[in-house]
Every structure is written in structure tokens, then in C-alpha cells.
Design a protein around this motif. Structure first.
Motif, PDB file in Angstrom:
ATOM      1  N   THR A 216      -8.110   9.128  -1.351  1.00 24.49           N
ATOM      2  CA  THR A 216      -8.166   8.848   0.094  1.00 24.49           C
ATOM      3  C   THR A 216      -9.389   9.473   0.756  1.00 24.49           C
ATOM      4  OG1 THR A 216      -6.709  10.746   0.489  1.00 24.49           O
ATOM      5  CG2 THR A 216      -5.671   8.572   0.366  1.00 24.49           C
TER       6      THR A 216
ATOM      7  N   THR B 235      -4.449  13.599  -2.069  1.00 20.16           N
ATOM      8  CA  THR B 235      -3.608  12.420  -1.831  1.00 20.16           C
ATOM      9  C   THR B 235      -4.315  11.182  -2.381  1.00 20.16           C
ATOM     10  OG1 THR B 235      -4.560  12.091   0.378  1.00 20.16           O
ATOM     11  CG2 THR B 235      -2.527  13.376   0.235  1.00 20.16           C
TER      12      THR B 235
ATOM     13  N   GLU C  87       0.845  -1.200   0.000  1.00 20.69           N
ATOM     14  CA  GLU C  87       0.000   0.000   0.000  1.00 20.69           C
ATOM     15  C   GLU C  87       0.880   1.250   0.000  1.00 20.69           C
ATOM     16  OE1 GLU C  87      -2.801   2.015   3.288  1.00 20.69           O
ATOM     17  OE2 GLU C  87      -3.512   0.040   2.639  1.00 20.69           O
TER      18      GLU C  87
ATOM     19  N   THR D   2       0.822   5.465  -0.193  1.00 19.98           N
ATOM     20  CA  THR D   2       0.069   6.723  -0.112  1.00 19.98           C
ATOM     21  C   THR D   2       1.007   7.850  -0.525  1.00 19.98           C
ATOM     22  OG1 THR D   2      -1.186   5.828   1.753  1.00 19.98           O
ATOM     23  CG2 THR D   2      -1.369   8.183   1.353  1.00 19.98           C
TER      24      THR D   2
ATOM     25  N   LYS E  90      -4.145   6.695  -2.784  1.00 22.33           N
ATOM     26  CA  LYS E  90      -3.651   5.443  -2.233  1.00 22.33           C
ATOM     27  C   LYS E  90      -3.584   4.449  -3.386  1.00 22.33           C
ATOM     28  CE  LYS E  90      -4.991   4.501   1.926  1.00 22.33           C
ATOM     29  NZ  LYS E  90      -5.831   4.119   3.079  1.00 22.33           N
TER      30      LYS E  90
ATOM     31  N   THR F 119       3.362   7.374   2.911  1.00 24.74           N
ATOM     32  CA  THR F 119       3.567   6.080   3.614  1.00 24.74           C
ATOM     33  C   THR F 119       3.729   4.971   2.584  1.00 24.74           C
ATOM     34  OG1 THR F 119       1.185   5.565   3.704  1.00 24.74           O
ATOM     35  CG2 THR F 119       2.118   6.771   5.588  1.00 24.74           C
ATOM     36  N   TYR F 120       4.446   3.924   2.962  1.00 21.69           N
ATOM     37  CA  TYR F 120       4.515   2.693   2.159  1.00 21.69           C
ATOM     38  C   TYR F 120       4.493   1.513   3.115  1.00 21.69           C
ATOM     39  CZ  TYR F 120       5.948  -1.124  -0.827  1.00 21.69           C
ATOM     40  OH  TYR F 120       5.972  -2.328  -1.496  1.00 21.69           O
TER      41      TYR F 120
ATOM     42  N   SER G  92      -0.889  13.323  -4.912  1.00 19.84           N
ATOM     43  CA  SER G  92      -1.273  13.043  -6.302  1.00 19.84           C
ATOM     44  C   SER G  92      -0.495  13.906  -7.294  1.00 19.84           C
ATOM     45  CB  SER G  92      -2.781  13.246  -6.494  1.00 19.84           C
ATOM     46  OG  SER G  92      -3.142  14.581  -6.259  1.00 19.84           O
TER      47      SER G  92
END
Length: 373
Positions: A357, A340, A259, A261, A342, A314-315, A264
Motif C-alpha cells: 500500500t 499493510t 479489493e 486490505t 492490498k 477493508t473489503y 501483511s
């Protein structure tokens, strides 16, 4: 037929209905706009037999300044009447049938005479409103169209993929588009219950989006043969695409191992920079991710290569390497209108999902590309 009308209003209405007219129509009459003059209104119709647009100008509307001297009907070649009305320098114009189908169009000191066609030669179009109806805010419908139509196919091999499938059960409307390599799904909650499963050509939906006013409400009426979009005094009617739409629900993964995030705008810019490097006209972008960094890269033996570290929020998950069409992912992210996003991955050669998101109603899915480098 003889009437006088506001040039601005008349030209705007002509413009609207002319969008349904094809330049290479097999029927001569369908290259024209049908003008029907009643005692208290004018009805304009344009069609290419697949999509038809009809708008009514009512004499009760003071903006229209309609004065009907004689009722009647005529069909005039769309490109000619649009050009003539646009070029007449007057606030009001007058149309009159002077002899058979010869029509005089005048305003101020200018006068044109143009050969029309008999209204009887125009194909009969049934604008009867189907029984299944529901209303949708214009801004919601615009989002549905912009977030799905881009993912339809433009190939003729599978006609059903040239449209957006709209499936409604109760108050839940699911709109899906796919070209077999990507998929867009938008879910809308309706205020009334309906039950239908139809596929509307993407071309027709794009014409609807050009006619909608932002702050309006659109009445949508559907049957198993046609769909209608009522926008004020204008109705856009389209045929449906025959054939069973593929069952797309099973294509969407439900479990994800990775996942990401990310902002964009950062992702769009990174893909855009990497996409100028193309292999045989196609931009293949590689994403390499681990807990330390995410890298966007592309390379071509003929052009060269690019590598860029992406700023991530985040990853989660094990290291991952996946390649995809830069164009497909760029378009998918752009229509999400998100700050943002995901990106959810199931594996290196499995479809991945892109989400806003802040909006669960829209989902974009893209198939990865196999590379051998």
C-alpha cells in the motif's frame, strides 16, 4: 611470482571470486582461481564461463599490506587455496612459485606446497566494459533482486524464464520475473537514459546480491551479450539468456471487482498455519470473502482441515471464493516488505494482484488454482 599480503583481505577476496566457480566444471582450469600479480596490484579471477567474478587488490590500499617481490601468474584449485589460507594462523601470508607450477603458501611457521596450473591454460575472459551504463544505489538493487528472482522458473524447458527480464526505455527500468504461474514486477527510475531489453540469469543476480555492500553504489553496464556489475574493485560479469522474453504486460489485470486490505503479518501467519495441510505435497489455500468476514481455509482427505477468520482492514466487492498456492502467495507477500497489503481480484479464476500500500513500484501477481470441492 612472489608476494606477501594481509591474510584477512586476501581470504575475503578469494571467497568473493570463488562464488563463480562450479564444482563440476568441464574445463580443469575453471575449477581454480587465477592469480595475476603486477607491480602494484593483484587481480583474482573466478569463472564457470556463465558468470565470472574479478576483484583487484591494489597496493596503494594500506589495509592490504601488499609487498610484490616478483610478478607472475598462476591458477590454483579454489577449494585448496581457500582451505589453506583459512587455516594459516598469521596476519600476513606469502605466495611464491618455486618450481614450474608448484606454489609455496606460507605464514608464521606453517608452509604448504601445492601444484597449480599454468595461467596460459585459463580461458580468456573479456571484462571490457559495455557502453550502456547506469548507476544504482545498492539498497535499490538488492530490493530489485530479492523482489523478483524468487519468481523465476527453475525448469530447463523454457530457459528464458530462468532469468529476470530487464527492459529500459529512457529512464524507466522495468524488471520482470515469471514462472508462468506467478509474476513479480519492479519498476525503478534511473538518473540516466538507456535503451535495452535483456534477461539476466537469476543465479547471477543472487551472486551479485551476496557481494553488494549496503551503503555503496553499483555501476551496471550492459550489452546484448553480457551484463556487468561493478562494486568497488570487484566486477561480476554474467552472460545473458538468449530468446525473446514473453510479453507479460497483457497478463496483468487493469480492472478489479474485489479489493482486500489486510495487515501483511496477519495474512502471512494465516497462510503459514493453513499451508501445513498438503495435497500431494502442495498446499492449496482457499480464501472466502464477503462484507462480513474473510476466511482462510485448507483441507485434505488424508490430513484434515483448517479454518481461520482473518482480521481485515477493508473489503470491497461482492462475495468471492478463490483458491491459490499457499507457497506462492506467502513468498509474494514476504518480499513486499509491507506493513499493510492490498490484494486485488478480477474474478474467481483470474490472476490476482498483491501490492504494497506504500510502494507502487512493486507488483506481485499469482494465478489461482481450480479446485473441485
Amino acid at each position: 611470482m612472489n608476494f606477501k599480503i594481509s591474510k584477512r583481505v586476501f581470504y575475503s577476496a578469494l571467497n568473493t571470486v570463488s562464488r563463480a566457480i562450479s564444482s563440476n566444471s568441464p574445463l580443469p582450469a575453471l575449477s581454480g582461481i587465477k592469480i595475476e600479480v603486477n607491480q602494484d596490484s593483484i587481480v583474482l579471477t573466478g569463472s564457470d564461463s556463465d558468470i565470472s567474478i574479478q576483484t583487484t587488490l591494489k597496493g596503494s590500499d594500506e589495509e592490504i599490506n601488499l609487498i610484490v617481490k616478483e610478478t607472475g601468474s598462476i591458477v590454483i584449485e579454489a577449494k585448496y587455496i581457500l582451505e589453506i589460507v583459512r587455516k594459516i594462523d598469521a596476519d600476513e601470508i606469502e605466495l611464491e612459485i618455486v618450481d614450474g607450477s608448484l606454489t609455496k603458501i606460507s605464514g608464521m611457521s606453517a608452509e604448504f606446497r601445492i601444484n597449480g596450473m599454468r595461467a596460459l591454460d585459463y580461458p580468456a575472459i573479456d571484462f571490457t566494459r559495455p557502453g550502456q551504463q547506469f548507476e544504482m544505489d545498492a539498497d535499490v538493487l538488492l530490493k530489485v533482486i530479492s523482489q523478483t528472482t524468487f519468481a523465476t522458473s527453475d525448469r530447463e524447458t523454457r530457459p528464458v524464464l530462468n532469468g529476470v527480464n530487464m527492459k529500459c526505455s529512457g529512464k524507466r527500468l522495468e524488471c520482470v520475473a515469471t514462472d508462468s504461474y506467478r509474476l513479480a514486477r519492479k519498476i525503478v527510475d534511473l538518473t540516466s537514459e538507456n535503451n535495452f531489453n535483456i534477461t539476466i540469469p537469476a543465479k547471477s543476480l543472487n551472486e551479485v546480491s551476496k557481494t553488494i555492500a549496503q551503503d555503496s553504489s553499483v555501476l551496471i553496464a550492459v550489452s546484448d551479450k553480457k551484463a556487468q556489475f561493478w562494486i568497488g574493485e570487484t566486477v561480476i560479469q554474467t552472460r545473458l539468456i538468449d530468446g525473446a522474453y514473453p510479453e507479460t504486460a497483457r497478463l496483468i489485470p487493469t480492472e478489479f471487482a474485489h479489493e482486500l486490505t489486510v495487515d501483511s503479518r496477519d495474512m502471512l501467519n494465516a497462510i503459514d498455519r493453513a499451508s501445513f495441510i498438503k495435497n500431494e505435497g502442495i498446499s492449496i489455500v482457499k480464501l472466502s470473502a464477503n462484507s462480513e468476514e474473510v476466511v482462510i481455509s485448507s483441507k485434505s482427505q488424508e490430513v484434515g482441515s483448517s479454518v481461520e477468520n482473518l482480521n481485515i482492514l477493508t473489503y470491497e466487492g461482492n462475495p468471492l471464493e478463490i483458491s491459490f498456492s499457499g507457497k506462492y502467495v506467502f513468498e509474494a507477500i514476504r518480499v513486499l516488505s509491507a506493513t499493510t497489503i492490498k490484494i486485488l481480484f478480477s474474478g474467481e479464476m483470474k490472476p490476482f494482484v498483491i501490492r504494497n500500500t506504500d510502494d507502487d513500484s512493486i507488483l506481485q501477481l499469482v494465478l489461482p488454482v481450480r479446485t473441485y470441492s
